[in-house]
Design a protein around this motif. Sequence first.
Motif, mmCIF file in Angstrom:
data_model
loop_
_atom_site.group_PDB
_atom_site.id
_atom_site.type_symbol
_atom_site.label_atom_id
_atom_site.label_comp_id
_atom_site.label_asym_id
_atom_site.label_seq_id
_atom_site.Cartn_x
_atom_site.Cartn_y
_atom_site.Cartn_z
ATOM 1 N N PRO A 17 31.834 61.893 54.448
ATOM 2 C CA PRO A 17 30.951 62.658 55.402
ATOM 3 C C PRO A 17 30.223 63.320 55.153
ATOM 4 O O PRO A 17 29.127 63.995 56.111
ATOM 5 C CB PRO A 17 32.019 63.143 56.196
ATOM 6 N N ALA A 18 30.256 64.808 54.582
ATOM 7 C CA ALA A 18 29.424 65.765 54.155
ATOM 8 C C ALA A 18 28.003 65.163 54.306
ATOM 9 O O ALA A 18 26.950 65.910 54.537
ATOM 10 C CB ALA A 18 30.473 66.607 53.116
ATOM 11 N N GLU A 21 26.498 63.908 56.912
ATOM 12 C CA GLU A 21 25.696 65.046 57.839
ATOM 13 C C GLU A 21 24.759 65.302 57.122
ATOM 14 O O GLU A 21 23.481 66.041 57.471
ATOM 15 C CB GLU A 21 26.741 65.582 57.594
ATOM 16 N N PHE A 22 24.955 65.787 55.934
ATOM 17 C CA PHE A 22 23.391 66.782 55.129
ATOM 18 C C PHE A 22 22.902 66.398 54.675
ATOM 19 O O PHE A 22 21.448 66.743 54.165
ATOM 20 C CB PHE A 22 24.331 67.842 54.435
ATOM 21 N N HIS A 25 19.185 66.951 55.569
ATOM 22 C CA HIS A 25 18.640 68.212 56.217
ATOM 23 C C HIS A 25 17.453 68.706 54.936
ATOM 24 O O HIS A 25 17.232 68.224 53.666
ATOM 25 C CB HIS A 25 19.561 69.481 55.305
#
Length: 380
Positions: A17-18, A21-22, A25
């Motif tokens: 999940p991390a 999400e990132f 970026h």
Amino acid sequence: MKEFEDIRFYKDDEVQPALAEFMRHPMVKTLLQFTFPDKDSEEIAAILEECHSIRDFQTKVIYNSVLKVIEKSTEGLTYDGFDKLDSDKPYFYISNHRDIILDTCLLNTTLYEQDLIMTASAIGDNLVQKPFLMALSRLNRNFLVKRGISPREMLKSSMVLSEYIKKLLLEDGRSVWMAQREGRTKDGSDYTQQGVLKMLGMAKGKKSLAEYFAELKIVPVAISYEFDPTDILKMPEILAKRMKEEYVKSANEDFNSIMQGAKGNKGRIHINAGEVLGKEVFDEIEKEHSSLNAQLKAVASKIDEHIYKNYKLWPANYIAFDLLKNSETYAGKYSDKEKRQFERRLSRRVDVKNPLELNSYLLMYANPVINKEALYEEKS
């Protein structure tokens, strides 16, 4: 785990999940492109999809990132002493601290290559204020040390941190890394702060300090960079301190140091693991010192002794010493060419006509020689 919720690193089931999400970026994408320059975005995404644990992320991504840093900004990493450690045992590694991120990354690279348990590593929460940096640190098994809080909050935070380190080492079988001091060494003098050891000992319970520290299997580690890529960035703080002026960090100072530490030329790097500080060491300290503070001071001195004993001195250190002392004491340790190269580096970084600047910069490289000399004199 509830009491450690705000300082812990990710659990394995939180990794995907991390990453989801990132991974898009801009700074994370830059890191991934640096790490895998020959792969397109789909191939990189496939690598990330294979990361289902922190170990996966460390070995498939971070390890390769560090290898790229070594390839592009150093003349090689060497290490010694790790072959004497057991692959199935966790250790508490305490080292000198020169680079915000690289110290622990280089140590874990070494541990991985030596098939030793990699560390959970302490990092100041002031360094990971941006969400993507927090995510990267938690993906890399960093736990948070709270900074800039009141004395009362600091006491409570230190107790939680101490219990967490105890849990990692003695219950989870996870090695731990912590720097010997709060903040990086700026002037080249590596000394252990008693406060770090005091925090570590808070979780000892009814055991004596000697019993508890022996259980932790403390390994002093010396990390020796031939050149400090952030040396010029450290100068304003050093000069302010020497002129007894207050120093206030700029908004992006730590982030700039992280980037320069990764990209800047470091020359050769050597990491040396000292001997595990065994029960006999702490028993002797306990026998000689009755008060807790005196015991902590003696433990700090013992760690310093091991770090300096194993610290690798480079030609730059000897050249800086001789320039500082206007001597040829160590002329046999470097060549004329190496001296000229160091003098060029010196003239590009400081105003050599300013005695305070010149002296401060030379001390940054000469202090390891001075401190090692002092240690040997003390022992003899």
